[in-house]
Design an enzyme around this catalytic site. Structure first.
Site, PDB file in Angstrom:
ATOM      1  N   THR A 172       0.817  -1.216   0.000  1.00  0.00           N
ATOM      2  CA  THR A 172       0.000   0.000   0.000  1.00  0.00           C
ATOM      3  C   THR A 172       0.854   1.271   0.000  1.00  0.00           C
ATOM      4  OG1 THR A 172      -0.041  -0.022   2.421  1.00  0.00           O
ATOM      5  CG2 THR A 172      -1.845  -1.142   1.295  1.00  0.00           C
ATOM      6  N   GLY A 188       2.452  -7.159   5.681  1.00  0.00           N
ATOM      7  CA  GLY A 188       2.188  -8.589   5.813  1.00  0.00           C
ATOM      8  C   GLY A 188       2.419  -9.162   7.196  1.00  0.00           C
ATOM      9  N   GLU A 190       0.826  -9.166   9.816  1.00  0.00           N
ATOM     10  CA  GLU A 190      -0.339  -9.806  10.454  1.00  0.00           C
ATOM     11  C   GLU A 190      -0.516 -11.248   9.971  1.00  0.00           C
ATOM     12  OE1 GLU A 190      -0.378  -6.358   9.988  1.00  0.00           O
ATOM     13  OE2 GLU A 190      -0.166  -6.478  12.160  1.00  0.00           O
ATOM     14  N   TRP A 238       5.416  -0.316   5.713  1.00  0.00           N
ATOM     15  CA  TRP A 238       4.267   0.083   4.890  1.00  0.00           C
ATOM     16  C   TRP A 238       4.008   1.585   4.807  1.00  0.00           C
ATOM     17  CZ3 TRP A 238      -0.058   1.786   7.941  1.00  0.00           C
ATOM     18  CH2 TRP A 238       0.028   1.473   9.306  1.00  0.00           C
ATOM     19  N   ASN A 256       5.282  -4.012  13.522  1.00  0.00           N
ATOM     20  CA  ASN A 256       5.273  -4.932  14.654  1.00  0.00           C
ATOM     21  C   ASN A 256       5.898  -6.284  14.327  1.00  0.00           C
ATOM     22  OD1 ASN A 256       2.499  -5.104  13.131  1.00  0.00           O
ATOM     23  ND2 ASN A 256       2.826  -7.118  14.038  1.00  0.00           N
ATOM     24  N   ASP A 299       1.272  -4.395  19.139  1.00  0.00           N
ATOM     25  CA  ASP A 299       1.071  -4.008  17.743  1.00  0.00           C
ATOM     26  C   ASP A 299       1.360  -2.537  17.502  1.00  0.00           C
ATOM     27  OD1 ASP A 299       0.484  -4.193  15.089  1.00  0.00           O
ATOM     28  OD2 ASP A 299      -1.681  -4.349  15.332  1.00  0.00           O
ATOM     29  N   ASP A 301       3.326  -0.589  15.610  1.00  0.00           N
ATOM     30  CA  ASP A 301       4.179  -0.317  14.461  1.00  0.00           C
ATOM     31  C   ASP A 301       4.892   1.023  14.628  1.00  0.00           C
ATOM     32  OD1 ASP A 301       1.959  -2.107  13.560  1.00  0.00           O
ATOM     33  OD2 ASP A 301       3.062  -2.037  11.688  1.00  0.00           O
ATOM     34  N   ARG A 326       3.634   5.125  17.635  1.00  0.00           N
ATOM     35  CA  ARG A 326       2.328   4.585  18.021  1.00  0.00           C
ATOM     36  C   ARG A 326       2.286   4.213  19.512  1.00  0.00           C
ATOM     37  NH1 ARG A 326      -0.306   0.695  13.426  1.00  0.00           N
ATOM     38  NH2 ARG A 326      -1.114  -0.922  14.776  1.00  0.00           N
TER      39      ARG A 326
END
Lengths: 530, 259
Positions: A172, A188, A190, A238, A256, A299, A301, A326
């Site tokens: 993306t 990717g 996840e 990303w 992450n 999570d 990131d 984050r």
């Protein structure tokens, strides 16, 4: 820089100069080009600041839509449009893209490529924009491909696959063109992928280097992954990074580790997840790294903009890299060495009690996700997530948004199955406590907050600051707004009818300043009345 | 419309593919069950609870399923959704294998059956439209008020546990869009009601008479959003038996015309 790279750059520059196209010099000087928007962050330092001042704090209340282009496509529009020579280039969700006439907003061409039905996706099918070099546009497609388009026609010049989407890879990110190469990240984590950062030759599409963000056996950092967990380590890339031409370093944040919320299968710090990487632009070799959240289980990131600012910190002039993470902290690093300079919490944080002198979080016990759930602040999306930020040299302030509130983190063990979610459980909202948000103005030299504009919902859009003393942003409820960049006072707004999920851009065309943004599934260009 | 047709086609394609099997191919497979649990928590837990204990959606941890107890019945509901409820179709967002893994996870719960409520639907109906005053705010079919959520299909989309909770503690888990907005005007008046919308610059609300009010923040003293319910608790105003009667009546509301 090695010889073939130089030769390619010289050839490209000559060709570009002959045709009046975008060459490497134009990219390096993009901050001075008021009539264009040539890259994701506007300049290599990722400032998203334009000196244009025709629209200012006094007259912004008069701006109106000059044109609106309805794409007719659904999905999340998170694109940063590019502008040059009277044309706007826009990417959309689900592998769509358009070229628009700057004078009228009329479509010049439309590119599309089907998204495979069996593509595993965590988070929709957005795309965050083009990169440009010569007369070529570069964009990624969802199925982990990179495509070069002819800017005049939208025809495909070349297309390469960076990874097998069936394994959970997708893409993306807006590419970054550096030294004749197209640099792209990947998503990717996840799905238990092992992620990377790639550079491709802009002329041929041939891959020039790859940096694995999770080191393999024998490489430094592999020892921070227990067993063979590195194979599924994630650390996606990303969001677009930045570049310092003087140091010839590319800065890029990573995401992450996998599985997201279950740290048991991956004992150790899990390098280089949740890190800022500084890579040699020509070779992709690692020069330094800084890990924000070692052994992350929330999570968080760390892909948000690495913004390059020369600023005084503790009385010393610094070549700094600032970054809103984050995990709820704003960071300043020395971009020449990766040295930790300081970190300041900018939203509610209940998992760390400050940092060590090296920048390692001092953990508060009891925040690891459990089957029954653990209340932790900030929530999974942050804090500041990925949305584009802005630095205004006029105000000396750094602008970013924040999702404010906590979530309940549930952890659970699961085995890895290729192409399936590898999350280690999920988050839950706190009943009766909806997450809210804010737009922040921070002094990048100290982390002090100068102002905070509260939002009723977690933020969705990025930032744009201008020489007119303005900060443009949008809201989930569909408002496109202009704030006084110095005070945060709202000066103008328009209800666009669709969520504003993109950062705005600005440019001058035929003597008028325009501000353009995606809203809903439309592109809107605003200007003062003639 | 083009997308709707395509979405329906893809959903049907996934269902058609999935329905060739009666039973999940991953039944009893521990790895697949773990993956199914992770997917459930990601996609389903916001409504059905993190442990499948139910919430806005029915509990799925009791070994019985409203749409049928075969694996393929559960598969079909996940892939196609339940029209008229908040349950969307996941056929276009999840692969066939992924849905079967969620089914395998849901079949790990022992069959304990749904909770049986000892009540009378006819008496409950009388309370709903009579002493309870529920119909003043809630619509069933074409009958009733529109201040509160439409309950025409509430028996299909809510568990008895959730309905009981809504009756006794209506503010605990508010339906989407039923927060309260309180506005104080510049001349000191307070106007409150169900929020139709709220953002950073405005708020729209309906007061108890159903009248719509719209305010800009710059024109009033304050606008506040409260996550409370305007519905009273029926814990004391109705007897235990009356509450059970009302629950049984609401359980029976599955989309038919108002009785």
């Amino acid at each position: 820089m090695n010889r073939p790279v130089w030769l390619a750059c010289i050839l490209l520059a000559c060709a570009a100069a002959a045709l009046g196209q975008v060459d490497s010099e134009a990219l390096a000087n993009s901050q001075q080009d008021d009539e264009s928007w040539l890259m994701y962050g506007r300049n290599y330092s990722a400032w998203r600041y334009s000196p244009l001042d025709q629209i200012d704090t006094e007259n912004v209340g008069q701006i109106t839509p000059a044109w609106i282009y309805q794409t007719g496509e659904s999905g999340k529009f998170q694109t940063t449009p590019l502008v040059r020579d009277g044309v706007m280039y826009v990417t959309g969700p689900s592998n769509h893209a358009w070229a628009l006439d700057l004078k009228t907003g009329r479509e010049l061409w439309h590119y599309s490529e089907p998204v495979p039905d069996d593509l595993p996706l965590c988070c929709g099918k957005p795309n965050r924009g083009f990169a440009i070099l010569g007369n070529r546009l570069f964009k990624v497609n969802m199925q982990a491909t990179l495509v070069a388009l002819d800017a005049t026609t939208g025809d495909v010049v070349w297309e390469v696959e960076s990874a097998d989407y069936r394994k959970g890879y997708s893409n993306t990110v807006a590419p970054l063109v550096v030294n004749g190469m197209v640099v792209i990240g990947i998503a990717g984590a996840e799905f238990g992928t092992r992620d990377f950062l790639d550079a491709y030759d802009a002329e041929t599409g041939e891959r020039r280097w790859r940096f694995w963000t999770v080191p393999g056996p024998g490489e430094p950092g592999n020892e921070t992954w227990g067993g063979d967990s590195w194979k599924r380590g994630g650390a996606s890339t990303w969001i677009t990074g930045s570049y310092d031409p003087e140091l010839n370093l590319i800065y890029w944040g990573t995401g992450n580790p996998g599985p997201d919320l279950d740290g048991a299968p991956r004992p150790g710090d899990n390098l280089y997840s949740d890190s800022m990487l500084a890579l040699d632009a020509d070779t992709g070799e690692l020069r330094w790294y800084f890990q924000f959240t070692p052994h992350d289980v929330h999570d968080w990131d760390s892909v948000a903009d690495p913004v390059l600012i020369d600023v005084e910190i503790d009385g010393q002039p610094r070549k700094a890299l600032v970054h809103a993470n984050r995990n709820g902290h704003f960071y300043a690093l020395d971009r020449t060495s990766g040295e930790f300079l300081f970190a300041r919490a900018y939203t509610d944080v209940n998992w760390a009690d400050g940092m060590t002198s090296a920048g390692r979080p001092i953990l508060i016990p009891g925040r690891t996700p459990t089957d029954e759930g653990t209340l932790t602040c900030p929530g999974m999306g942050g804090g500041h997530n990925w949305h584009a930020t802005s630095y205004s040299p006029q105000t000396g302030l750094y602008y970013f948004n924040s999702g404010d509130g906590c979530q309940i983190y549930h952890g659970a063990t699961q085995d890895f199955v290729e192409g399936e979610f590898y999350l280690g459980s999920a988050m839950e909202n706190v009943t009766g406590e909806p997450r809210e948000g804010s737009i922040l103005a921070v002094d990048p030299g100290t982390g002090d907050q100068r102002w905070r504009f509260a939002l009723v919902s977690p933020p969705t859009s990025g930032m744009l600051s201008t020489g007119g003393g303005l900060l443009f942003a949008g809201t989930q409820e569909g408002y496109f707004i202009a704030l006084d960049a110095a005070s945060g006072k709202p000066l103008w707004r328009l209800q666009t009818g669709g969520p504003v999920r993109a950062p705005a851009i600005t440019y001058r065309f035929e003597g008028r300043q325009y501000v353009a943004t995606a809203a809903g599934s439309a592109i809107i260009a605003f200007a003062l009345p003639r | 419309m083009r997308w709707r047709v395509l979405t329906l086609f893809l959903s049907l394609a996934v269902v058609a593919a999935g329905q060739e099997l009666e039973r999940s191919p991953f039944h009893g497979d521990e790895t697949s069950i773990g993956v199914g649990k992770a997917s459930f928590r990601l996609r389903c837990s916001a409504c059905h609870g993190i442990h499948a204990e139910g919430g806005k959606g029915p509990p799925l941890n009791r070994g019985e399923f409203a749409a049928g107890n075969r694996d393929v019945d559960i598969y079909r509901v996940i892939a196609l959704g339940v029209p008229g409820t908040e349950m969307p179709a996941y056929g276009t967002r999840n692969t066939e294998e992924n849905i079967w893994r969620i089914v395998a996870f849901l079949r790990t719960f022992e069959a304990v059956g749904d909770e049986r409520v000892d009540g009378d639907a006819e008496r409950g109906e009388a309370i709903f439209w009579g002493t309870g005053g529920c119909g003043g705010c809630h619509k069933v079919g074409r009958r009733g008020g529109s201040y509160g959520p439409d309950l025409t299909r509430i028996g299909r989309s809510r568990s008895v546990q959730h309905l009981r909770e809504a009756l006794l503690d209506p503010g605990k888990d508010l339906p989407a869009g039923y927060f309260v907005v309180k506005v104080v005007t510049r001349d000191g008046r307070t106007i409150s009601g169900i929020g139709s919308g709220i953002d950073d610059f405005s708020a729209q609300l309906r007061d108890a008479s159903g009248k719509l009010h719209s305010f800009l923040r710059e024109d009033v003293e304050s606008i506040e959003r409260e996550f409370t319910s305007v519905m009273p608790s029926y814990g004391e105003s109705l007897s235990d038996q009356q509450q059970r009667d009302l629950l049984v009546y609401m359980q029976a509301l599955r989309g038919e015309e108002s009785r």
